[in-house]
Each structure stands twice: as C-alpha cells, then as structure tokens.
Design a protein around this motif. Structure first.
Motif, PDB file in Angstrom:
ATOM      1  N   ASP A 135      -9.819  13.077   6.641  1.00 17.97           N
ATOM      2  CA  ASP A 135     -10.954  12.962   7.566  1.00 17.97           C
ATOM      3  C   ASP A 135     -11.029  14.116   8.561  1.00 17.97           C
ATOM      4  OD1 ASP A 135     -11.801  10.727   6.282  1.00 17.97           O
ATOM      5  OD2 ASP A 135     -11.016   9.302   7.760  1.00 17.97           O
ATOM      6  N   GLU A 178     -14.570   8.950  -4.337  1.00 18.78           N
ATOM      7  CA  GLU A 178     -14.492   8.666  -2.897  1.00 18.78           C
ATOM      8  C   GLU A 178     -14.767   9.916  -2.064  1.00 18.78           C
ATOM      9  OE1 GLU A 178     -11.315   4.984  -2.967  1.00 18.78           O
ATOM     10  OE2 GLU A 178     -10.737   6.834  -1.937  1.00 18.78           O
ATOM     11  N   THR A 179     -14.106  11.008  -2.429  1.00 17.06           N
ATOM     12  CA  THR A 179     -14.264  12.228  -1.624  1.00 17.06           C
ATOM     13  C   THR A 179     -15.665  12.807  -1.786  1.00 17.06           C
ATOM     14  OG1 THR A 179     -11.917  12.672  -1.764  1.00 17.06           O
ATOM     15  CG2 THR A 179     -13.316  14.536  -1.223  1.00 17.06           C
ATOM     16  N   LYS A 182     -17.934  10.697   0.426  1.00 13.35           N
ATOM     17  CA  LYS A 182     -17.808  10.975   1.866  1.00 13.35           C
ATOM     18  C   LYS A 182     -18.440  12.328   2.206  1.00 13.35           C
ATOM     19  CE  LYS A 182     -13.392   8.715   2.953  1.00 13.35           C
ATOM     20  NZ  LYS A 182     -12.019   9.003   3.368  1.00 13.35           N
TER      21      LYS A 182
END
Ligand code: SF4
Length: 316
Positions: A135, A178-179, A182
């Motif tokens: 993050d 997922e990445t 995001k």
C-alpha cells in the motif's frame, strides 16, 4: 481519449501502442529501458533463489546500473539514438530490470523523480511483480500518476496457477487480480506481461489467460513468446527433452486467439520478444525478423477474418 475505440473493426486490426501514445501526446513517443539496480524477491532468497524458470541472472536487465551508469546517464545515452533512428520526440522512462517496486519507498521516489526531471521524458512505465506493490508503494504511484503518464507493468505470464507453480513465479493469478484491481481503482494504467508457449500449456490455457485479462479490463497487454535462454531452468528442461518450444505457426495462431478475446480498448504493447542472439538456446525462429513476424500475425488475422475483440465476452 484513451478509452475510445480508435478505428473501425476490420480483419487484422489491433490497437497498437505507438498509435495510442500518438493519441495522448500528439507525437512519436519511445520507451527508454532503464536499470535502477533493484533486485527481485524471487531471486534474493525471500521467495526463492532460483528465479522464474525462464529468467537468467540479468533479470531482463541492461546491466547499466552495475556498470555505474546512473538513471540520468542511461536516459541521455539512449535518447539521441532513438531521436535519430525513430524520430521520437518524447520518451517514457521504462524501469525494466528485475522488480522495480522492490525497494524502500524513499529510494523509489528518488529514482522515479530523477527520471522525470530529464529532458523530453513525458512519463513512467514501471515493470514489477504483482506481489511487490504494498500500500505504501501504491501511495507513491498514486501521487506520480496525478502529475505524469504512468503505466504499471505487472508480470502475470499465465492465468493458469498450475503453470505459475511450474515456472516458479512465486505468486498466483489471484495476486495479479488483487494488485491490478487496486492499481486500476486509483486510475493508474495497468499493463499485463504474458508469455505464450509456456511448458505444458495448451492452446486453451493461453485462451484462458486472454479471457482472464479481458475480464479484468487491463489497459494494455505485452505478449512474448517463450524463449529458452542460457543458464536458466528452461535450458535444463529443454536439454533434458522435457520441453518442446512452440513453433512459429502455433505462436501466430495463439496470438490471433489472444487478440480476438481482448476488448477493443486494450492497448497491445508488444506481440513478440527480442532475445539476445548470444543468450538464446531455442527456438531459433525467435531470431528470424520481428517485422516479418508482425506482418505474418496480421496476415493470419486477415486470413482468419478476425480482429482484436471479435470474440470478446464469449467463453472459450
Ligand atoms: S520476477 Fe522477473 S526478475 Fe524476478 S525471477 Fe521472475 S522474471 Fe526474473
């Protein structure tokens, strides 16, 4: 502008990267490959010391950092040549070697900002692994994306988890999903790197990877053929008779299959690889002329009366 379908759909059509950059910048733009001296968790022992089965110790790198050439120098060395040869007017700093988000955020910021300060640099392309974007790095990428063109290039290679395990990627397709999700949620462009011709992959497996990327709506795709490079696990498989490289015609069919499954808006960054002749073990056809291969891919799409997106949304 970036998500418009730029051309009528005709046999042989795909959305090429040069035209996409021309739409955004209004001039010819070229990437400059950079080596910032980063490492990779799949090589430094964090995940593995072997690396991906097809990767050699250079990690697709130029080795410029190890030769003591800083980012500014690498850009300056490449820029004049690319201006003369390709008439490029602007450049994207492409962090290519190893995993370019695998370092403390402060170091990443300093390196990326150094690149952006150089003359005629109009944005960043950053290649990395999808499991190397925590993050705090996403926070930095978000800030960069607000002030410049940014494309994150994430290695997927295949959406088949059995293949990812076989080639020792050290992550699964879920990590990519997922990445990528995001990153896209922040409005940052995502490019997926894919390899066609991986060990034990069927034509249907490669089609599955295309469908997977289409469902995630990645902004761009970069396709390579698998080539066996000296000093890799692939070389051992090949020399032991446990891997038969994809042949040229099969590769062309697989590329056509892939393109016709992607949405019209997905930008095609690459359709081939550029192996070093001194490093290549197989297949020998990979050295045989990139321009002709691209012409043959387009020609085969015309013969098949297909184009990018023709089968988008249809299950294979
Ligand atoms: S993630 Fe990239 S640099 Fe790391 S081992 Fe795999 S191919 Fe090589």
């Amino acid at each position: 502008m970036e998500n418009k379908a730029p051309k009528p759909l005709t046999p042989g059509w795909y959305r090429d990267f040069a035209s996409y950059l021309q739409e955004i910048f209004g001039c010819r733009v070229h990437k400059i490959s950079l080596d910032a001296g980063f490492s990779c968790p799949n090589r430094d022992g964090t995940l593995s010391q072997k690396g991906c089965i097809y990767c050699n110790e250079q990690g697709s790198g130029t080795g410029a950092w190890a030769r003591g050439i800083p980012i500014a120098g690498q850009i300056e060395n490449a820029r004049g040549f690319l201006e003369r040869r390709y008439k490029a007017k602007k450049f994207l700093a492409y962090f290519q070697s190893f995993s370019n988000t695998y370092a403390p955020v402060a170091r990443l910021e300093q390196i990326f900002e150094e690149a952006l300060l150089q003359e005629k640099i109009c944005g960043l392309c950053i290649g990395t692994r999808p499991d190397c974007v925590p993050d705090e790095v996403l926070g930095l990428l978000d800030a960069l994306n607000k002030k410049t063109f940014l494309m994150m290039e994430y290695g997927l290679q295949s959406a088949c988890d059995k293949t990812l395990a076989l080639i020792n990627r050290g992550h699964d397709s879920r990590a990519f999903e997922e990445t990528a999700g995001k990153t896209k949620a922040l409005g940052i462009r995502v490019c997926a790197h894919v390899i066609l011709g991986l060990p034990q992959e069927s034509r249907q497996d490669m089609q599955h990877t295309a469908d997977f990327l289409a469902s995630l709506e990645v902004d761009a795709v970069k396709i390579h053929m698998l080539y066996v490079v000296k000093g890799t696990g692939m070389e051992e498989l090949f020399k032991g008779g446990r891997y038969k490289p994809i042949c040229r015609d099969e590769f062309i069919e697989a590329v056509c299959d892939f393109l016709e499954r992607l949405p019209q808006k997905t930008v095609i960054e690459r359709l081939t690889g550029d192996p070093h002749p001194q490093e290549l073990v197989a297949p020998s056809w990979a050295l045989g002329g990139k321009a002709q291969l691209l012409a043959d891919i387009r020609g085969r799409m015309v013969e098949r009366a297909t184009w990018q997106s023709r089968l988008f949304g249809q299950k294979s």
